[in-house]
Design a protein around this motif. Structure first.
Motif, PDB file in Angstrom:
ATOM      1  N   VAL A  10       0.834  -1.210   0.000  1.00 26.09           N
ATOM      2  CA  VAL A  10       0.000   0.000   0.000  1.00 26.09           C
ATOM      3  C   VAL A  10       0.865   1.254   0.000  1.00 26.09           C
ATOM      4  O   VAL A  10       0.500   2.256  -0.627  1.00 26.09           O
ATOM      5  N   LEU A  11       2.000   1.186   0.662  1.00 27.23           N
ATOM      6  CA  LEU A  11       2.895   2.351   0.616  1.00 27.23           C
ATOM      7  C   LEU A  11       3.381   2.613  -0.803  1.00 27.23           C
ATOM      8  O   LEU A  11       3.506   3.758  -1.223  1.00 27.23           O
ATOM      9  N   ARG A  12       3.635   1.556  -1.554  1.00 30.84           N
ATOM     10  CA  ARG A  12       4.111   1.720  -2.942  1.00 30.84           C
ATOM     11  C   ARG A  12       2.963   1.985  -3.918  1.00 30.84           C
ATOM     12  O   ARG A  12       3.124   2.723  -4.872  1.00 30.84           O
ATOM     13  N   GLN A  13       1.823   1.324  -3.684  1.00 29.95           N
ATOM     14  CA  GLN A  13       0.674   1.458  -4.583  1.00 29.95           C
ATOM     15  C   GLN A  13      -0.598   1.607  -3.735  1.00 29.95           C
ATOM     16  O   GLN A  13      -1.297   0.628  -3.479  1.00 29.95           O
ATOM     17  N   PRO A  14      -0.895   2.814  -3.287  1.00 30.46           N
ATOM     18  CA  PRO A  14      -2.013   3.030  -2.361  1.00 30.46           C
ATOM     19  C   PRO A  14      -3.360   2.465  -2.824  1.00 30.46           C
ATOM     20  O   PRO A  14      -4.181   2.044  -2.004  1.00 30.46           O
ATOM     21  N   LEU A 128       8.101   0.362  11.060  1.00 34.11           N
ATOM     22  CA  LEU A 128       8.664   1.687  11.353  1.00 34.11           C
ATOM     23  C   LEU A 128       8.639   2.576  10.121  1.00 34.11           C
ATOM     24  O   LEU A 128       8.333   3.772  10.208  1.00 34.11           O
ATOM     25  N   ASP A 129       8.942   2.000   8.979  1.00 32.56           N
ATOM     26  CA  ASP A 129       8.919   2.740   7.725  1.00 32.56           C
ATOM     27  C   ASP A 129       7.511   3.263   7.432  1.00 32.56           C
ATOM     28  O   ASP A 129       7.335   4.414   7.029  1.00 32.56           O
ATOM     29  N   ALA A 130       6.521   2.430   7.662  1.00 30.99           N
ATOM     30  CA  ALA A 130       5.134   2.849   7.425  1.00 30.99           C
ATOM     31  C   ALA A 130       4.736   3.984   8.363  1.00 30.99           C
ATOM     32  O   ALA A 130       4.054   4.932   7.954  1.00 30.99           O
ATOM     33  N   LEU A 131       5.156   3.900   9.616  1.00 35.27           N
ATOM     34  CA  LEU A 131       4.846   4.974  10.566  1.00 35.27           C
ATOM     35  C   LEU A 131       5.461   6.300  10.114  1.00 35.27           C
ATOM     36  O   LEU A 131       4.817   7.341  10.167  1.00 35.27           O
ATOM     37  N   GLU A 132       6.693   6.223   9.663  1.00 34.94           N
ATOM     38  CA  GLU A 132       7.358   7.457   9.250  1.00 34.94           C
ATOM     39  C   GLU A 132       6.792   7.996   7.944  1.00 34.94           C
ATOM     40  O   GLU A 132       6.535   9.199   7.818  1.00 34.94           O
ATOM     41  N   ARG A 133       6.567   7.118   6.968  1.00 32.56           N
ATOM     42  CA  ARG A 133       6.031   7.589   5.678  1.00 32.56           C
ATOM     43  C   ARG A 133       4.640   8.187   5.809  1.00 32.56           C
ATOM     44  O   ARG A 133       4.291   9.111   5.082  1.00 32.56           O
ATOM     45  N   SER A 134       3.855   7.630   6.715  1.00 29.54           N
ATOM     46  CA  SER A 134       2.495   8.155   6.888  1.00 29.54           C
ATOM     47  C   SER A 134       2.476   9.362   7.822  1.00 29.54           C
ATOM     48  O   SER A 134       1.417   9.893   8.114  1.00 29.54           O
ATOM     49  N   ARG A 135       3.659   9.748   8.270  1.00 30.66           N
ATOM     50  CA  ARG A 135       3.831  10.920   9.135  1.00 30.66           C
ATOM     51  C   ARG A 135       3.122  10.757  10.478  1.00 30.66           C
ATOM     52  O   ARG A 135       2.757  11.743  11.106  1.00 30.66           O
ATOM     53  N   ILE A 136       2.941   9.526  10.907  1.00 31.91           N
ATOM     54  CA  ILE A 136       2.374   9.268  12.228  1.00 31.91           C
ATOM     55  C   ILE A 136       3.446   9.484  13.287  1.00 31.91           C
ATOM     56  O   ILE A 136       3.171   9.941  14.383  1.00 31.91           O
ATOM     57  N   LEU A 142      16.173   5.576  11.644  1.00 28.97           N
ATOM     58  CA  LEU A 142      15.589   4.601  10.726  1.00 28.97           C
ATOM     59  C   LEU A 142      16.512   4.322   9.541  1.00 28.97           C
ATOM     60  O   LEU A 142      16.690   3.166   9.152  1.00 28.97           O
ATOM     61  N   SER A 143      17.101   5.353   8.989  1.00 29.10           N
ATOM     62  CA  SER A 143      17.988   5.124   7.839  1.00 29.10           C
ATOM     63  C   SER A 143      19.213   4.312   8.252  1.00 29.10           C
ATOM     64  O   SER A 143      19.683   3.458   7.487  1.00 29.10           O
TER      65      SER A 143
END
Length: 154
Positions: A10-14, A128-136, A142-143
């Motif tokens: 979903v992060l790549r293709q919402p 963790l990546d999903a939390l950061e990408r969704s700005r939660i 992380l990097s």
């Protein structure tokens, strides 16, 4: 791992979120329809009403998404996330344990123990990546974590 595959897809293709919901609807029908049938009730009417309501709400929330009513397999999600290699190896391996394959129940898969840490680290990284990408949440380091994971042998 299943959640990580879906999350990364979903992060790549919402727009895959809709197909995931549709697929879950089909799976729910397999579970719920026989219960209604045994009670002499028709599940189709309720299901159709709920699905139509969901579609309206979804369209309101995500007006630009394609709403394809086609099943999305877990493999398709992993492929969309570009991590099908994990599906083809580690996920299949974990399924042996989860679904109680004889060799898993008798300890015949112990040779895979060293891969568990990498696999679980990948799942944590995905969350963790999903939390950061969704700005939660801002996830410090992380990097660095991602880099250290990619540098592991194997």
């Amino acid at each position: 791992m299943e959640a990580m595959f879906k999350q990364q897809a979903v992060l790549r293709q919402p727009e895959l979120l809709y197909r995931m919901a549709y697929t879950e609807r089909l799976e729910d029908r397999k579970l719920i329809e026989p219960v209604y049938h045994r009670a002499g009730k028709n599940y189709d009417n309720l299901d159709c009403r709920q699905w139509e309501q969901f579609k309206k709400e979804y369209a309101k929330q995500y007006p630009n998404h394609t709403k394809a009513e086609t099943k999305l397999s877990l493999y398709d999600a992993a492929k969309a996330a570009k991590i099908e290699r994990y599906y083809e190896s580690y996920y299949r391996l974990y399924c042996q344990t989860t679904h109680a394959a004889f060799r898993a129940a008798t300890g015949g898969l112990k040779f895979t123990d060293v891969e568990d840490n990498r696999t679980m680290a990948l799942c944590v990284l995905g969350a963790l990546d999903a939390l950061e990408r969704s700005r939660i949440s801002n996830v410090p380091g992380l990097s660095d974590f991602r880099q250290r994971l990619s540098n592991l042998p194997g």
